[in-house]
Design a protein around this motif. Structure first.
Motif, PDB file in Angstrom:
ATOM      1  N   ALA A  73       0.832  -1.210   0.000  1.00 22.28           N
ATOM      2  CA  ALA A  73       0.000   0.000   0.000  1.00 22.28           C
ATOM      3  C   ALA A  73       0.867   1.261   0.000  1.00 22.28           C
ATOM      4  CB  ALA A  73      -0.943  -0.006   1.197  1.00 22.28           C
ATOM      5  N   GLU A  74       1.966   1.253   0.741  1.00 21.90           N
ATOM      6  CA  GLU A  74       2.876   2.402   0.738  1.00 21.90           C
ATOM      7  C   GLU A  74       3.514   2.577  -0.636  1.00 21.90           C
ATOM      8  OE1 GLU A  74       5.631   1.701   3.929  1.00 21.90           O
ATOM      9  OE2 GLU A  74       4.297   2.621   5.411  1.00 21.90           O
ATOM     10  N   GLY A 117       3.806   5.485  -5.748  1.00 20.72           N
ATOM     11  CA  GLY A 117       3.713   5.390  -7.202  1.00 20.72           C
ATOM     12  C   GLY A 117       2.614   6.259  -7.787  1.00 20.72           C
ATOM     13  N   LEU A 118       1.559   6.482  -7.011  1.00 14.11           N
ATOM     14  CA  LEU A 118       0.458   7.341  -7.462  1.00 14.11           C
ATOM     15  C   LEU A 118       0.684   8.817  -7.139  1.00 14.11           C
ATOM     16  CD1 LEU A 118      -2.581   5.104  -6.412  1.00 14.11           C
ATOM     17  CD2 LEU A 118      -1.727   5.520  -8.732  1.00 14.11           C
ATOM     18  N   GLY A 119       1.838   9.115  -6.530  1.00 15.05           N
ATOM     19  CA  GLY A 119       2.145  10.504  -6.188  1.00 15.05           C
ATOM     20  C   GLY A 119       1.436  10.985  -4.933  1.00 15.05           C
ATOM     21  N   LEU A 120       0.985  10.065  -4.114  1.00 16.88           N
ATOM     22  CA  LEU A 120       0.308  10.409  -2.855  1.00 16.88           C
ATOM     23  C   LEU A 120       1.299  10.336  -1.705  1.00 16.88           C
ATOM     24  CD1 LEU A 120      -2.837   8.136  -3.387  1.00 16.88           C
ATOM     25  CD2 LEU A 120      -2.712  10.617  -3.697  1.00 16.88           C
ATOM     26  N   PRO A 121       0.953  10.932  -0.561  1.00 15.95           N
ATOM     27  CA  PRO A 121       1.813  10.745   0.609  1.00 15.95           C
ATOM     28  C   PRO A 121       1.943   9.252   0.924  1.00 15.95           C
ATOM     29  CG  PRO A 121       0.197  12.462   1.021  1.00 15.95           C
ATOM     30  CD  PRO A 121      -0.180  11.808  -0.280  1.00 15.95           C
ATOM     31  N   ARG A 122       3.090   8.856   1.431  1.00 18.55           N
ATOM     32  CA  ARG A 122       3.378   7.442   1.700  1.00 18.55           C
ATOM     33  C   ARG A 122       2.297   6.768   2.533  1.00 18.55           C
ATOM     34  NH1 ARG A 122       9.143   4.996   3.025  1.00 18.55           N
ATOM     35  NH2 ARG A 122       8.511   2.908   3.627  1.00 18.55           N
ATOM     36  N   ASP A 123       1.718   7.472   3.492  1.00 22.12           N
ATOM     37  CA  ASP A 123       0.726   6.869   4.389  1.00 22.12           C
ATOM     38  C   ASP A 123      -0.720   7.105   3.950  1.00 22.12           C
ATOM     39  OD1 ASP A 123       0.481   9.562   4.970  1.00 22.12           O
ATOM     40  OD2 ASP A 123       0.526   9.290   7.139  1.00 22.12           O
ATOM     41  N   ALA A 124      -0.911   7.569   2.731  1.00 18.60           N
ATOM     42  CA  ALA A 124      -2.268   7.900   2.254  1.00 18.60           C
ATOM     43  C   ALA A 124      -3.209   6.697   2.300  1.00 18.60           C
ATOM     44  CB  ALA A 124      -2.211   8.465   0.837  1.00 18.60           C
ATOM     45  N   LEU A 125      -2.712   5.514   2.015  1.00 20.26           N
ATOM     46  CA  LEU A 125      -3.556   4.317   2.014  1.00 20.26           C
ATOM     47  C   LEU A 125      -3.497   3.579   3.352  1.00 20.26           C
ATOM     48  CD1 LEU A 125      -2.704   3.060  -1.575  1.00 20.26           C
ATOM     49  CD2 LEU A 125      -4.701   4.374  -0.836  1.00 20.26           C
ATOM     50  N   THR A 126      -2.318   3.498   3.949  1.00 19.29           N
ATOM     51  CA  THR A 126      -2.187   2.738   5.198  1.00 19.29           C
ATOM     52  C   THR A 126      -2.980   3.362   6.338  1.00 19.29           C
ATOM     53  OG1 THR A 126      -0.096   3.857   5.696  1.00 19.29           O
ATOM     54  CG2 THR A 126       0.031   1.695   4.612  1.00 19.29           C
ATOM     55  N   THR A 127      -3.114   4.679   6.357  1.00 18.24           N
ATOM     56  CA  THR A 127      -3.924   5.291   7.420  1.00 18.24           C
ATOM     57  C   THR A 127      -5.386   4.916   7.271  1.00 18.24           C
ATOM     58  OG1 THR A 127      -4.125   7.334   6.130  1.00 18.24           O
ATOM     59  CG2 THR A 127      -2.394   7.260   7.806  1.00 18.24           C
ATOM     60  N   ARG A 128      -5.812   4.660   6.059  1.00 16.28           N
ATOM     61  CA  ARG A 128      -7.202   4.256   5.826  1.00 16.28           C
ATOM     62  C   ARG A 128      -7.410   2.762   6.095  1.00 16.28           C
ATOM     63  NH1 ARG A 128      -5.928   8.678   3.266  1.00 16.28           N
ATOM     64  NH2 ARG A 128      -7.504  10.217   2.744  1.00 16.28           N
ATOM     65  N   MET A 129      -6.330   2.012   6.165  1.00 16.96           N
ATOM     66  CA  MET A 129      -6.409   0.590   6.483  1.00 16.96           C
ATOM     67  C   MET A 129      -6.508   0.359   7.992  1.00 16.96           C
ATOM     68  SD  MET A 129      -3.460  -0.732   3.806  1.00 16.96           S
ATOM     69  CE  MET A 129      -3.301  -2.359   4.510  1.00 16.96           C
TER      70      MET A 129
END
Length: 95
Positions: A36-37, A42-54
């Motif tokens: 997820a990181e 790769g999508l140009g988002l902050p590193r924790d953009a997905l993991t915080t939502r997990m």
């Protein structure tokens, strides 16, 4: 609503089943966080953009596998529908 199934522990493995699967589950969850990181970066988002939502989400460990030597054809569906909501689903080769 969706209920939670009771944990099934094989009688021959009662002493080692839970600790072994807990360790395996933690390793898989860490792998999911790493992927997820990488995806976020790769999508140009902050590193924790997905993991915080997990965080706090349902994480299901089901000891299933697929014989990828038998089911090799591209497009083969191994598990077409899930009731759990996940960002990532990780599977491994049965062999």
């Amino acid at each position: 609503g969706m209920g939670v199934a009771a944990q099934v522990v094989p009688a021959l493995f009662t002493g080692e089943w839970a600790p072994t699967l807990d360790e395996w589950g933690e390793a898989l969850l860490q792998t999911a966080h790493t992927v997820a990181e990488m995806l976020a970066v790769g999508l140009g988002l902050p590193r924790d953009a997905l993991t915080t939502r997990m965080a706090g989400g349902p994480h299901l460990l089901a000891p299933t596998g697929a014989d990828l030597h038998r089911h090799r054809q591209v497009g083969t569906v191994l598990a077409g529908w899930h009731r759990d909501l996940n960002l990532l689903t990780l599977h491994r080769d049965l062999n």
